[in-house]
Design an enzyme around this catalytic site. Sequence first.
Site, PDB file in Angstrom:
ATOM      1  N   GLU A 113      -7.404  17.756 -28.149  1.00 40.67           N
ATOM      2  CA  GLU A 113      -8.045  16.440 -28.054  1.00 40.67           C
ATOM      3  C   GLU A 113      -6.987  15.362 -28.114  1.00 40.67           C
ATOM      4  O   GLU A 113      -5.864  15.612 -28.576  1.00 40.67           O
ATOM      5  CB  GLU A 113      -9.062  16.255 -29.186  1.00 40.67           C
ATOM      6  CG  GLU A 113     -10.383  16.937 -28.885  1.00 40.67           C
ATOM      7  CD  GLU A 113     -11.459  16.661 -29.905  1.00 40.67           C
ATOM      8  OE1 GLU A 113     -11.153  16.124 -30.988  1.00 40.67           O
ATOM      9  OE2 GLU A 113     -12.616  17.008 -29.624  1.00 40.67           O
ATOM     10  N   HIS A 228     -16.389   4.449 -30.411  1.00 39.17           N
ATOM     11  CA  HIS A 228     -16.070   5.452 -29.394  1.00 39.17           C
ATOM     12  C   HIS A 228     -16.169   4.777 -28.035  1.00 39.17           C
ATOM     13  O   HIS A 228     -17.148   4.081 -27.758  1.00 39.17           O
ATOM     14  CB  HIS A 228     -17.035   6.637 -29.481  1.00 39.17           C
ATOM     15  CG  HIS A 228     -16.539   7.838 -28.772  1.00 39.17           C
ATOM     16  ND1 HIS A 228     -16.505   7.920 -27.395  1.00 39.17           N
ATOM     17  CD2 HIS A 228     -16.007   8.994 -29.226  1.00 39.17           C
ATOM     18  CE1 HIS A 228     -15.990   9.084 -27.050  1.00 39.17           C
ATOM     19  NE2 HIS A 228     -15.668   9.759 -28.149  1.00 39.17           N
ATOM     20  N   ARG A 273      -8.364   5.983 -29.216  1.00 40.05           N
ATOM     21  CA  ARG A 273      -9.748   5.532 -29.025  1.00 40.05           C
ATOM     22  C   ARG A 273      -9.913   4.022 -29.081  1.00 40.05           C
ATOM     23  O   ARG A 273     -10.673   3.440 -28.301  1.00 40.05           O
ATOM     24  CB  ARG A 273     -10.619   6.111 -30.138  1.00 40.05           C
ATOM     25  CG  ARG A 273     -11.220   7.390 -29.740  1.00 40.05           C
ATOM     26  CD  ARG A 273     -12.201   7.889 -30.741  1.00 40.05           C
ATOM     27  NE  ARG A 273     -12.449   9.280 -30.376  1.00 40.05           N
ATOM     28  CZ  ARG A 273     -13.094  10.140 -31.114  1.00 40.05           C
ATOM     29  NH1 ARG A 273     -13.563   9.781 -32.280  1.00 40.05           N
ATOM     30  NH2 ARG A 273     -13.284  11.370 -30.702  1.00 40.05           N
ATOM     31  N   HIS A 332     -19.066   4.541 -34.053  1.00 42.14           N
ATOM     32  CA  HIS A 332     -19.070   5.996 -34.067  1.00 42.14           C
ATOM     33  C   HIS A 332     -18.689   6.577 -35.415  1.00 42.14           C
ATOM     34  O   HIS A 332     -19.282   7.543 -35.878  1.00 42.14           O
ATOM     35  CB  HIS A 332     -18.095   6.456 -32.988  1.00 42.14           C
ATOM     36  CG  HIS A 332     -18.002   7.938 -32.838  1.00 42.14           C
ATOM     37  ND1 HIS A 332     -19.110   8.714 -32.603  1.00 42.14           N
ATOM     38  CD2 HIS A 332     -16.935   8.780 -32.872  1.00 42.14           C
ATOM     39  CE1 HIS A 332     -18.729   9.984 -32.508  1.00 42.14           C
ATOM     40  NE2 HIS A 332     -17.425  10.054 -32.687  1.00 42.14           N
ATOM     41  N   ARG A 367      -9.320   7.105 -37.280  1.00 39.76           N
ATOM     42  CA  ARG A 367      -9.453   8.548 -37.497  1.00 39.76           C
ATOM     43  C   ARG A 367      -8.909   9.332 -36.301  1.00 39.76           C
ATOM     44  O   ARG A 367      -9.170   8.994 -35.151  1.00 39.76           O
ATOM     45  CB  ARG A 367     -10.932   8.887 -37.676  1.00 39.76           C
ATOM     46  CG  ARG A 367     -11.230  10.365 -37.713  1.00 39.76           C
ATOM     47  CD  ARG A 367     -12.726  10.592 -37.670  1.00 39.76           C
ATOM     48  NE  ARG A 367     -13.275  10.202 -36.395  1.00 39.76           N
ATOM     49  CZ  ARG A 367     -14.075  10.979 -35.648  1.00 39.76           C
ATOM     50  NH1 ARG A 367     -14.426  12.177 -36.082  1.00 39.76           N
ATOM     51  NH2 ARG A 367     -14.545  10.550 -34.513  1.00 39.76           N
TER      52      ARG A 367
HETATM   53  C1  LIG Z   1     -22.162  12.065 -31.707  1.00 42.30           C
HETATM   54  C2  LIG Z   1     -21.110  12.409 -32.723  1.00 42.30           C
HETATM   55  C3  LIG Z   1     -20.121  13.332 -32.414  1.00 42.30           C
HETATM   56  C4  LIG Z   1     -19.143  13.670 -33.361  1.00 42.30           C
HETATM   57  N1  LIG Z   1     -18.211  14.625 -33.063  1.00 42.30           N
HETATM   58  C5  LIG Z   1     -17.333  15.005 -34.016  1.00 42.30           C
HETATM   59  C6  LIG Z   1     -16.434  16.084 -33.805  1.00 42.30           C
HETATM   60  O1  LIG Z   1     -16.465  16.725 -32.761  1.00 42.30           O
HETATM   61  N2  LIG Z   1     -15.554  16.405 -34.790  1.00 42.30           N
HETATM   62  C7  LIG Z   1     -15.507  15.737 -35.970  1.00 42.30           C
HETATM   63  O2  LIG Z   1     -14.687  16.068 -36.823  1.00 42.30           O
HETATM   64  N3  LIG Z   1     -16.357  14.723 -36.207  1.00 42.30           N
HETATM   65  C8  LIG Z   1     -17.280  14.350 -35.280  1.00 42.30           C
HETATM   66  N4  LIG Z   1     -18.154  13.346 -35.550  1.00 42.30           N
HETATM   67  C9  LIG Z   1     -18.152  12.751 -36.880  1.00 42.30           C
HETATM   68  C10 LIG Z   1     -18.790  13.726 -37.875  1.00 42.30           C
HETATM   69  O3  LIG Z   1     -19.909  14.334 -37.252  1.00 42.30           O
HETATM   70  C11 LIG Z   1     -19.250  13.011 -39.136  1.00 42.30           C
HETATM   71  O4  LIG Z   1     -18.221  12.237 -39.658  1.00 42.30           O
HETATM   72  C12 LIG Z   1     -19.657  14.038 -40.200  1.00 42.30           C
HETATM   73  O5  LIG Z   1     -20.578  14.945 -39.647  1.00 42.30           O
HETATM   74  C13 LIG Z   1     -20.271  13.327 -41.385  1.00 42.30           C
HETATM   75  O6  LIG Z   1     -20.863  14.284 -42.217  1.00 42.30           O
HETATM   76  P1  LIG Z   1     -21.617  13.794 -43.521  1.00 42.30           P
HETATM   77  O7  LIG Z   1     -22.175  14.993 -44.166  1.00 42.30           O
HETATM   78  O8  LIG Z   1     -20.731  12.908 -44.295  1.00 42.30           O
HETATM   79  O9  LIG Z   1     -22.811  12.841 -42.968  1.00 42.30           O
HETATM   80  P2  LIG Z   1     -24.070  13.202 -42.080  1.00 42.30           P
HETATM   81  O10 LIG Z   1     -23.908  14.454 -41.345  1.00 42.30           O
HETATM   82  O11 LIG Z   1     -24.401  11.979 -41.296  1.00 42.30           O
HETATM   83  O12 LIG Z   1     -25.221  13.453 -43.152  1.00 42.30           O
HETATM   84  C14 LIG Z   1     -25.724  12.403 -43.948  1.00 42.30           C
HETATM   85  C15 LIG Z   1     -26.963  12.884 -44.665  1.00 42.30           C
HETATM   86  O13 LIG Z   1     -27.351  11.916 -45.636  1.00 42.30           O
HETATM   87  C16 LIG Z   1     -28.763  11.726 -45.570  1.00 42.30           C
HETATM   88  N5  LIG Z   1     -29.044  10.415 -46.163  1.00 42.30           N
HETATM   89  C17 LIG Z   1     -28.531   9.202 -45.827  1.00 42.30           C
HETATM   90  N6  LIG Z   1     -28.973   8.264 -46.675  1.00 42.30           N
HETATM   91  C18 LIG Z   1     -29.776   8.904 -47.577  1.00 42.30           C
HETATM   92  C19 LIG Z   1     -30.537   8.467 -48.690  1.00 42.30           C
HETATM   93  N7  LIG Z   1     -30.559   7.194 -49.087  1.00 42.30           N
HETATM   94  N8  LIG Z   1     -31.262   9.398 -49.378  1.00 42.30           N
HETATM   95  C20 LIG Z   1     -31.269  10.706 -49.009  1.00 42.30           C
HETATM   96  N9  LIG Z   1     -30.560  11.174 -47.944  1.00 42.30           N
HETATM   97  C21 LIG Z   1     -29.827  10.266 -47.250  1.00 42.30           C
HETATM   98  C22 LIG Z   1     -29.072  11.898 -44.100  1.00 42.30           C
HETATM   99  O14 LIG Z   1     -30.452  12.139 -43.859  1.00 42.30           O
HETATM  100  C23 LIG Z   1     -28.177  13.102 -43.783  1.00 42.30           C
HETATM  101  O15 LIG Z   1     -28.811  14.283 -44.219  1.00 42.30           O
HETATM  102  C24 LIG Z   1     -19.135  13.011 -34.618  1.00 42.30           C
HETATM  103  C25 LIG Z   1     -20.124  12.078 -34.916  1.00 42.30           C
HETATM  104  C26 LIG Z   1     -21.116  11.791 -33.988  1.00 42.30           C
HETATM  105  C27 LIG Z   1     -22.178  10.800 -34.362  1.00 42.30           C
END
Ligand SMILES: Cc1cc2nc3c(=O)[nH]c(=O)nc-3n(C[C@H](O)[C@H](O)[C@H](O)COP(=O)(O)OP(=O)(O)OC[C@H]3O[C@@H](n4cnc5c(N)ncnc54)[C@H](O)[C@@H]3O)c2cc1C
Length: 506
Positions: A113, A228, A273, A332, A367
Amino acid sequence: MDATGACIIIGGGLAGLSAALDLAPMPVILLSKAPLGFEASSVLAQGGIAAALGPGDNAELHCADTLKAGDGLCDAEVAQAILAAAPAAIDKLLRRGVPFDRDSKGRLSLGLEAAHSRRRIVHAGGDGSGREIMRALIERARKTPSITILEGVCAHRLVVEDNAVRGVVANTQNGPALLACDRVVVATGGVGGLYQYGTNPAGSFGQGLALAARAGAVMADLEFVQFHPTALDSDAFPLKLISETVRGDGAILVDDAGRRFMANRPGAELAPRDIVARGVFAELAAGRRVFLDARQAIGAHFVERFPAIEGFCRTAGIDPATQPIPVRPAAHYHMGGVKVDLAGRTSVGGLWACGEAACTGLHGANRLASNSLLEAVVCGGFVAESVASTSPVRRRKLAFEPQTIVPDDPAPARRIMTRWVGVLRDGDGLRSAARALYALARDCEAASDAAIAGLMIAVAALNRHESRGAHARTDFPSIAAKAERAFLRLEDALRMAQSLDAELVA
Ligand SMILES: Cc1cc2nc3c(=O)[nH]c(=O)nc-3n(C[C@H](O)[C@H](O)[C@H](O)COP(=O)(O)OP(=O)(O)OC[C@H]3O[C@@H](n4cnc5c(N)ncnc54)[C@H](O)[C@@H]3O)c2cc1C
């Protein structure tokens, strides 16, 4: 509900699930406002997870690429520690049943990437990495007896006494409830839902930042929101992402006259990016449309190379093999978040954070692609270790008078953030944003969490008088000689917004 003895994890994305699984057999209550597998950025991830696994690669090279992308603001020690743990994190995911893609010899396939100097992106299901990783972890978590999963439960406020967590007030299907507990992990994801054009689920509007900030936690690097450059330009919310790997495979950016406007810039379409996002944004601001043209480079192979992207392009009426794809920048990823140390500890006793909601210092001002899923897994593990090393504290029972919780509405904050706190910023716009968000936080209960998260981002952006990484100010276009991280408390952001209001009245 008395959850003393258990750890409450707020968020069922990759970070929250990783922490919950690593804490087993210690009891965990995992709250997710949406059913697991929905409304989490983790499910949407396409590219994969970065880890130095290939021949000629190592954690030092991975770290050097990360520090370069971070534009002077990464915490080098933190980055070294997290990136060194990457190969073990991939092993752990394999053991948890993640079906990473392999080559014909059975070795893990490693993708390349932008801004990575080596092939080091481990992926699953082609461009469905997040979906596959989450499927395996959700299945594992549902079978783990120590994890109680409460879906459709939204954390509303943290109860804090003497700078220590005492519980979580949550909105459940049966109304408001207090979960008494002295160990809480915020894993609520990013802030893309604060923008009209974003790739994150609509519910990712920084609620975890608002929760932690209201509880007194210090925030870090909030001004750095990565846009993004190539989201599919449509009426959908959130916008679908056209992964960088499509440009990696040779697709080019053109305007509506077919002009390849990135051609003469260093790196062209594969420049960092933020540079590509600003290039695309400038075209849109000049009234032109922008397209990602994969016809020549990928053409008929698009469907087997990028099945998920092909699917949603088709749903939007576009065949990427024969038609250019309309794109626009979209919010993003949030480099900033709740300030934590390497163990995920915040400045509030009994409060940890991990994943995108946290700011470890790994990403600095920008990032490096595919480092975020990695951080979610590795730091979920670090948090689990730290939580497990503490003992629950027995305190007197908390009084709780349930009050109706108004459902959240981030839409008004979204309009303000999109107008003034986007790809290009300036002092006048940021001051207008801070005043408007302050009024919203004060006057509109439904919008107040989104307004508080947005206000802190706007104030942090106003305070940074330079352009660095993802933070671009048209009134301060240069980079400062000294790179300095910035920290913020909610009370300081409110004070600053108040004084801006007073200035306007005077
Ligand atoms: C389209 C897209 C593509 C991506 N591609 C990549 C990639 O290829 N590689 C990479 O490294 N990163 C990628 N990223 C970034 C990466 O996906 C995220 O940074 C990472 O998944 C975040 O994980 P997380 O568990 O912190 O949050 P999330 O996966 O967003 O989970 C957050 C959780 O918190 C819950 N929540 C929020 N507020 C509350 C509340 N008040 N009470 C209860 N629950 C709550 C939500 O319902 C959810 O379950 C991408 C992001 C996107 C949007």
